[in-house]
Design a protein around this motif. Structure first.
Motif, mmCIF file in Angstrom:
data_model
loop_
_atom_site.group_PDB
_atom_site.id
_atom_site.type_symbol
_atom_site.label_atom_id
_atom_site.label_comp_id
_atom_site.label_asym_id
_atom_site.label_seq_id
_atom_site.Cartn_x
_atom_site.Cartn_y
_atom_site.Cartn_z
ATOM 1 N N ASN A 84 0.811 -1.220 0.000
ATOM 2 C CA ASN A 84 0.000 0.000 0.000
ATOM 3 C C ASN A 84 0.844 1.269 0.000
ATOM 4 O O ASN A 84 0.472 2.276 0.617
ATOM 5 C CB ASN A 84 -0.955 0.000 1.209
ATOM 6 C CG ASN A 84 -2.071 1.003 1.053
ATOM 7 O OD1 ASN A 84 -2.664 1.113 -0.016
ATOM 8 N ND2 ASN A 84 -2.365 1.759 2.098
ATOM 9 N N ARG A 89 -1.239 2.321 -4.265
ATOM 10 C CA ARG A 89 -2.323 2.157 -3.304
ATOM 11 C C ARG A 89 -3.172 0.928 -3.612
ATOM 12 O O ARG A 89 -3.430 0.612 -4.776
ATOM 13 C CB ARG A 89 -3.229 3.388 -3.351
ATOM 14 C CG ARG A 89 -2.641 4.564 -2.639
ATOM 15 C CD ARG A 89 -2.833 4.412 -1.137
ATOM 16 N NE ARG A 89 -2.283 5.549 -0.430
ATOM 17 C CZ ARG A 89 -1.273 5.478 0.439
ATOM 18 N NH1 ARG A 89 -0.685 4.333 0.697
ATOM 19 N NH2 ARG A 89 -0.850 6.550 1.056
ATOM 20 N N LYS A 91 -6.809 -1.477 -2.465
ATOM 21 C CA LYS A 91 -8.086 -1.497 -1.752
ATOM 22 C C LYS A 91 -7.876 -2.210 -0.414
ATOM 23 O O LYS A 91 -7.002 -3.082 -0.303
ATOM 24 C CB LYS A 91 -9.127 -2.291 -2.557
ATOM 25 C CG LYS A 91 -9.519 -1.639 -3.855
ATOM 26 C CD LYS A 91 -10.508 -2.570 -4.556
ATOM 27 C CE LYS A 91 -10.781 -2.054 -5.955
ATOM 28 N NZ LYS A 91 -11.267 -3.102 -6.841
ATOM 29 N N LEU A 92 -8.719 -1.854 0.562
ATOM 30 C CA LEU A 92 -8.592 -2.460 1.894
ATOM 31 C C LEU A 92 -8.557 -3.990 1.820
ATOM 32 O O LEU A 92 -7.715 -4.647 2.437
ATOM 33 C CB LEU A 92 -9.779 -2.002 2.754
ATOM 34 C CG LEU A 92 -9.719 -2.357 4.231
ATOM 35 C CD1 LEU A 92 -8.550 -1.665 4.914
ATOM 36 C CD2 LEU A 92 -11.030 -1.974 4.906
ATOM 37 N N ASP A 94 -7.610 -5.820 -0.569
ATOM 38 C CA ASP A 94 -6.368 -6.303 -1.178
ATOM 39 C C ASP A 94 -5.187 -6.194 -0.211
ATOM 40 O O ASP A 94 -4.277 -7.032 -0.231
ATOM 41 C CB ASP A 94 -6.080 -5.535 -2.469
ATOM 42 C CG ASP A 94 -7.046 -5.927 -3.580
ATOM 43 O OD1 ASP A 94 -7.640 -7.030 -3.493
ATOM 44 O OD2 ASP A 94 -7.227 -5.137 -4.522
#
Ligand SMILES: O=C(CO)COP(=O)(O)O
Length: 215
Positions: A84, A89, A91-92, A94
């Motif tokens: 991250n 970035r 996704k949460l 992921d």
């Protein structure tokens, strides 16, 4: 202190940086690791430096073209991975699945985040460490410890409220030994840095300068 040098996609010589990092780490009490491009993990690990991946995919083995598997970077010699990063970035869901992938491959993990609120959320996912890096300071040469010390202390507070076992690093604009000392004074147990070493004319001198006050 832990110093993780993220080489990003800079056009530096990863072996030159890795060799210097291994030597400077050996000659000091400072743990220094290097995170090269995935394709260079093998060669960098061969220098003996502690080697990290810049990212691993949330996937397991299977039909996932273009993935960077945690198992593959571990086989190549990485012992940990960033997740991250501000320039990559996730996704949460992921981040969570990439942490599982890293666990399966026995990789140490650092989840990056922009600010203390995100650090709290990242710490709740159970990584080994989190790293706060305000994106607007990345690559500027202005250290986060100087420009926005509250972000570092806020991150340390946020992580400890969620899970006292999660280490907190900081990054963005860090390039000198003085920056490292300030980060430590603010409660960080390590730093992430990139341009101060990867873009330096003499990476070895940059690393020596970095650890000098800690010796
Ligand atoms: O993004 C960073 C490390 O992951 C910080 O970059 P700089 O050290 O170039 O500011």
């Amino acid at each position: 202190m832990f110093v993780l040098v993220n080489l990003k996609a800079y056009p530096c010589d990863p072996i030159e940086v890795a060799t210097a990092a291994a030597d400077v780490s050996d000659d000091s009490d400072v743990r220094i690791a290097v995170a090269p491009q995935a394709a260079q993990i093998d060669a960098v690990a061969d220098t003996g430096v502690e080697t990290w991946a810049q990212h691993v995919s949330p996937n397991e083995h299977g039909s996932h073209t273009g993935s960077t598997l945690a198992e593959a970077v571990a086989d190549a010699g990485a012992v940990g991975t960033l997740l991250n990063h501000s320039e990559n970035r996730l996704k949460l869901a992921d981040i969570d699945a990439s942490l599982d992938a890293a666990d399966r491959a026995d990789l140490e993990t650092i989840v990056c985040a922009n600010n203390p609120n995100q650090i709290g959320a990242a710490a709740a996912l159970g990584p080994d460490a989190v790293a706060v890096e305000p994106p607007e300071l990345i690559g500027t040469g202005t250290p986060v410890s100087q420009a926005d010390p509250d972000i570092v202390t806020g991150a340390v507070d946020a992580a400890s409220r969620v899970d006292g076992d999660v280490d907190v690093l900081c990054g963005a604009g860090i390039s000198s030994g003085e920056d490292l000392v300030s980060a430590s004074d603010l409660g960080a147990t390590g730093v992430l840095l990139a341009s101060g070493v990867a873009k330096a004319d003499d990476p070895r001198a940059a690393l020596e300068d970095l650890v000098e006050p800690l010796n």
